[in-house]
Write a protein that holds these residues in place. Structure first.
Motif, PDB file in Angstrom:
ATOM      1  N   PRO A   1       0.778  -1.244   0.000  1.00  0.00           N
ATOM      2  CA  PRO A   1       0.000   0.000   0.000  1.00  0.00           C
ATOM      3  C   PRO A   1       0.807   1.289   0.000  1.00  0.00           C
ATOM      4  O   PRO A   1       0.203   2.361  -0.089  1.00  0.00           O
ATOM      5  N   PHE A   2       2.142   1.227   0.108  1.00  0.00           N
ATOM      6  CA  PHE A   2       2.913   2.457   0.296  1.00  0.00           C
ATOM      7  C   PHE A   2       3.734   2.810  -0.940  1.00  0.00           C
ATOM      8  O   PHE A   2       4.078   1.963  -1.762  1.00  0.00           O
ATOM      9  N   HIS A   3       4.067   4.081  -1.013  1.00  0.00           N
ATOM     10  CA  HIS A   3       4.794   4.633  -2.153  1.00  0.00           C
ATOM     11  C   HIS A   3       6.239   4.146  -2.204  1.00  0.00           C
ATOM     12  O   HIS A   3       6.802   3.960  -3.281  1.00  0.00           O
ATOM     13  N   SER A   4       6.881   3.946  -1.072  1.00  0.00           N
ATOM     14  CA  SER A   4       8.276   3.516  -1.004  1.00  0.00           C
ATOM     15  C   SER A   4       8.408   2.317  -0.067  1.00  0.00           C
ATOM     16  O   SER A   4       7.566   2.118   0.813  1.00  0.00           O
ATOM     17  N   PRO A   5       9.463   1.509  -0.216  1.00  0.00           N
ATOM     18  CA  PRO A   5       9.572   0.264   0.558  1.00  0.00           C
ATOM     19  C   PRO A   5      10.160   0.418   1.951  1.00  0.00           C
ATOM     20  O   PRO A   5      10.210  -0.550   2.714  1.00  0.00           O
ATOM     21  N   GLY A   6      10.624   1.619   2.321  1.00  0.00           N
ATOM     22  CA  GLY A   6      11.451   1.788   3.513  1.00  0.00           C
ATOM     23  C   GLY A   6      10.840   1.334   4.817  1.00  0.00           C
ATOM     24  O   GLY A   6      11.535   0.815   5.690  1.00  0.00           O
ATOM     25  N   LEU A   7       9.534   1.511   4.993  1.00  0.00           N
ATOM     26  CA  LEU A   7       8.904   1.167   6.266  1.00  0.00           C
ATOM     27  C   LEU A   7       9.055  -0.319   6.587  1.00  0.00           C
ATOM     28  O   LEU A   7       9.165  -0.707   7.756  1.00  0.00           O
ATOM     29  N   VAL A   8       9.084  -1.159   5.569  1.00  0.00           N
ATOM     30  CA  VAL A   8       9.225  -2.602   5.757  1.00  0.00           C
ATOM     31  C   VAL A   8      10.671  -3.051   5.530  1.00  0.00           C
ATOM     32  O   VAL A   8      11.229  -3.821   6.316  1.00  0.00           O
ATOM     33  N   SER A   9      11.301  -2.560   4.463  1.00  0.00           N
ATOM     34  CA  SER A   9      12.590  -3.110   4.046  1.00  0.00           C
ATOM     35  C   SER A   9      13.740  -2.756   4.987  1.00  0.00           C
ATOM     36  O   SER A   9      14.628  -3.589   5.218  1.00  0.00           O
ATOM     37  N   VAL A  10      13.757  -1.535   5.539  1.00  0.00           N
ATOM     38  CA  VAL A  10      14.865  -1.150   6.417  1.00  0.00           C
ATOM     39  C   VAL A  10      14.864  -1.958   7.717  1.00  0.00           C
ATOM     40  O   VAL A  10      15.893  -2.554   8.077  1.00  0.00           O
ATOM     41  N   PRO A  11      13.733  -2.036   8.471  1.00  0.00           N
ATOM     42  CA  PRO A  11      13.738  -2.907   9.661  1.00  0.00           C
ATOM     43  C   PRO A  11      14.016  -4.367   9.308  1.00  0.00           C
ATOM     44  O   PRO A  11      14.692  -5.071  10.072  1.00  0.00           O
ATOM     45  N   ALA A  12      13.500  -4.823   8.164  1.00  0.00           N
ATOM     46  CA  ALA A  12      13.726  -6.218   7.766  1.00  0.00           C
ATOM     47  C   ALA A  12      15.202  -6.477   7.507  1.00  0.00           C
ATOM     48  O   ALA A  12      15.726  -7.547   7.846  1.00  0.00           O
ATOM     49  N   ALA A  13      15.910  -5.522   6.906  1.00  0.00           N
ATOM     50  CA  ALA A  13      17.341  -5.703   6.656  1.00  0.00           C
ATOM     51  C   ALA A  13      18.120  -5.786   7.962  1.00  0.00           C
ATOM     52  O   ALA A  13      19.055  -6.595   8.094  1.00  0.00           O
TER      53      ALA A  13
END
Length: 532
Positions: free
Chosen positions: A494-506
């Motif tokens: 649902p979001f414009h950029s992946p950062g909310l999920v991808s940064v904590p996941a990394a």
């Protein structure tokens, strides 16, 4: 409320036929002088260290100005000011994030320089031995660089076409190819010292130009910033929401979590760009790196303050609907402002438009060169020079030049091929990869002695896969009016950029990958044990 504009045939010639000839002539003379200057700056030295880092001989002040110049790109000049002119608060918030990004880089500047490495491959190998980390770093660098090249060259082509009064798709593609070829000539002979000189010159020229444009706009409103802002609100496409969050079409309706995701990507992504890391690593020592970054923070703050004012001035003088009619992303805002604040036919107007055109060319020249040069250095130093038949120093230099040329040609080809498509999402993807694949690895490498090879590989490749998948299935690719394929709908993220999920996941993947059994810990390489 969402706002969308389509290209129309309304305002297509902001320069005017009377001024076009002098503007183009002066612009071409400036380009020739720039290229001549660049060739004189090219170093005949065949030593890679001099080519890559200028022997780390740049003074803190000089390197600080050059680092600030890295932040002055054609995208920030035109797209950021256009976003402020069209979307008010949302564009303003994005500009503020860019300044904060340098603050993040400031926190890591000393450690980057003290590591002794200047590529991501070297930094990635701090806690992990072998070729794997260097290859991963080269992959990440290329994935970050190529989308930036496409967007920068596309913006350059649109801006150049507007300046010659021809905004058709054919003219824009032709200008993109022409600008790309000119930049390729520069990049093919450039080294860090040569590009630094051009970056340093670009900073005061850009700041003075923006200051003059701002002051001329303020003059039309009796030198009252309040009156200028009021006029910007009144002449915007949506006066009721201009100073509120959510007007920008890419964020409207996606909620506050989308805004947080965008902030994460812009702040961390812009701080972790490989060409900025190379610039910091070229400092004389750790203290010089911090001083250079501190100077860059101040200069960049001034730049964005002027850029924000320019955006509001464009909305006040030109009007949001007029700006949006020329380009949906507002990239024409500075050009339209420069052509609208002085009387038509005046020499001062011709001079101002010419200076704006020259600043735009400098921004394209330096940005594309920095990005391609850093990607070429990473690929050569971390991969090609470490094969079974290592390259000599002369071979490394020639390889770097060749890779730069290939990247420039590839960037121009891709940019011309996708010119008719909305590819602005590539910026968010590139920043997302930098925030996801570089920031967690550097934090772990600098502050967690147990971080190891497997943790690094999991964080880098897992983060890269997440960024790719989440971007592919985001509203920027399908399901919305501004998407790459608006008629399709597979936007389950649902979001414009992946950062909310991808940064904590990394971060999580790096931690999980590092958890080793005692047997695996015993097999850690001697170099890794020494680092711990």
């Amino acid at each position: 409320m969402t706002t969308s504009f389509l290209l129309s045939s309304g305002v297509l010639d902001p320069v005017g036929s009377a001024a076009r000839g002098p503007v183009i002539s002066a612009f071409l003379i400036f380009i020739c002088l720039c290229l001549l200057w660049v060739f004189t700056l090219a170093s005949p030295d065949e030593r890679p260290d001099r080519l890559y880092t200028a022997d780390r001989s740049l003074s803190p002040v000089f390197n600080g100005f050059a680092l600030a110049g890295e932040y002055i790109t054609v995208v920030t000049l035109f797209t950021a000011s256009g976003a402020i002119a069209l979307f008010g608060y949302d564009g303003f918030a994005s500009a503020v994030d860019s300044v904060i990004a340098l603050g993040v880089l400031l926190l890591l500047a000393r450690k980057i320089r003290d590591s002794g490495h200047y590529t991501l491959g070297g930094l990635f190998s701090l806690r992990a031995s072998g070729q794997g980390p260097r290859t991963a770093a080269a992959v990440v660098t290329l994935v970050i660089a190529v989308p930036l090249l496409v967007v920068q060259l596309r913006a350059a082509g649109i801006s150049a076409a507007l300046l010659i009064g021809m905004s058709s798709d054919t003219a824009q593609v032709a200008c993109t190819i022409l600008m790309g070829c000119l930049v390729a000539c520069f990049a093919a002979v450039a080294d860090l010292r040569g590009t630094s000189f051009v970056q340093v010159v670009k900073v005061p020229v850009t700041l003075v130009t923006l200051a003059v444009v701002t002051l001329l706009a303020l003059r039309d409103f009796s030198w009252s910033p309040a009156d200028l802002l009021s006029a910007a609100v009144e002449r915007s496409a949506a006066p009721d929401g201009y100073l509120s969050r959510g007007l920008w079409v890419h964020t409207a309706g996606l909620g506050p979590l989308n805004t947080i995701s965008d902030h994460i990507v812009v702040i961390l992504g812009m701080a972790m760009m490989p060409h900025l890391i190379l610039r910091v690593a070229a400092s004389r020592d750790g203290e010089s790196a911090r001083r250079s970054t501190s100077i860059a923070v101040g200069l960049t703050g001034v730049f964005y303050l002027l850029l924000i004012t320019t955006g509001f001035a464009a909305a006040a003088v030109v009007g949001g609907e007029t700006i949006g009619a020329v380009d949906a992303n507002g990239q024409a805002a500075p050009i339209l402002l420069a052509s609208g604040i002085l009387d038509h036919g005046s020499t001062a107007r011709v001079a101002l438009i010419t200076v704006v055109a020259c600043v735009a060319f400098l921004a394209v020249l330096t940005t594309v060169t920095s990005v391609t040069f850093t990607a070429a250095v990473s690929l050569t130093h971390d991969v090609l020079a470490r094969t079974k038949r290592p390259l000599t120093e002369t071979g490394q230099v020639w390889t770097v030049r060749t890779v730069v040329a290939v990247l420039c040609v590839g960037g121009v080809t891709l940019s011309a091929s996708v010119h008719r498509y909305p590819v602005e999402f590539l910026v968010a993807f590139s920043l997302g990869v930098a925030a996801t694949c570089v920031f967690p690895v550097l934090v772990y490498s600098f502050f967690w002695p147990a971080f190891n090879h497997r943790g690094l590989v999991w964080a880098v490749y897992g983060g890269l896969m997440l960024c790719t998948v989440l971007t592919l299935f985001s509203p920027t690719v399908s399901g919305t009016e501004y998407a790459l394929w608006p008629d399709l709908a597979f936007d389950w993220y649902p979001f414009h950029s992946p950062g909310l999920v991808s940064v904590p996941a990394a971060f999580l993947l790096g931690w999980l990958g590092t958890r080793k059994s005692p047997a695996e810990a015993g097999r850690r390489s001697p170099r890794a044990r020494a680092k711990v």
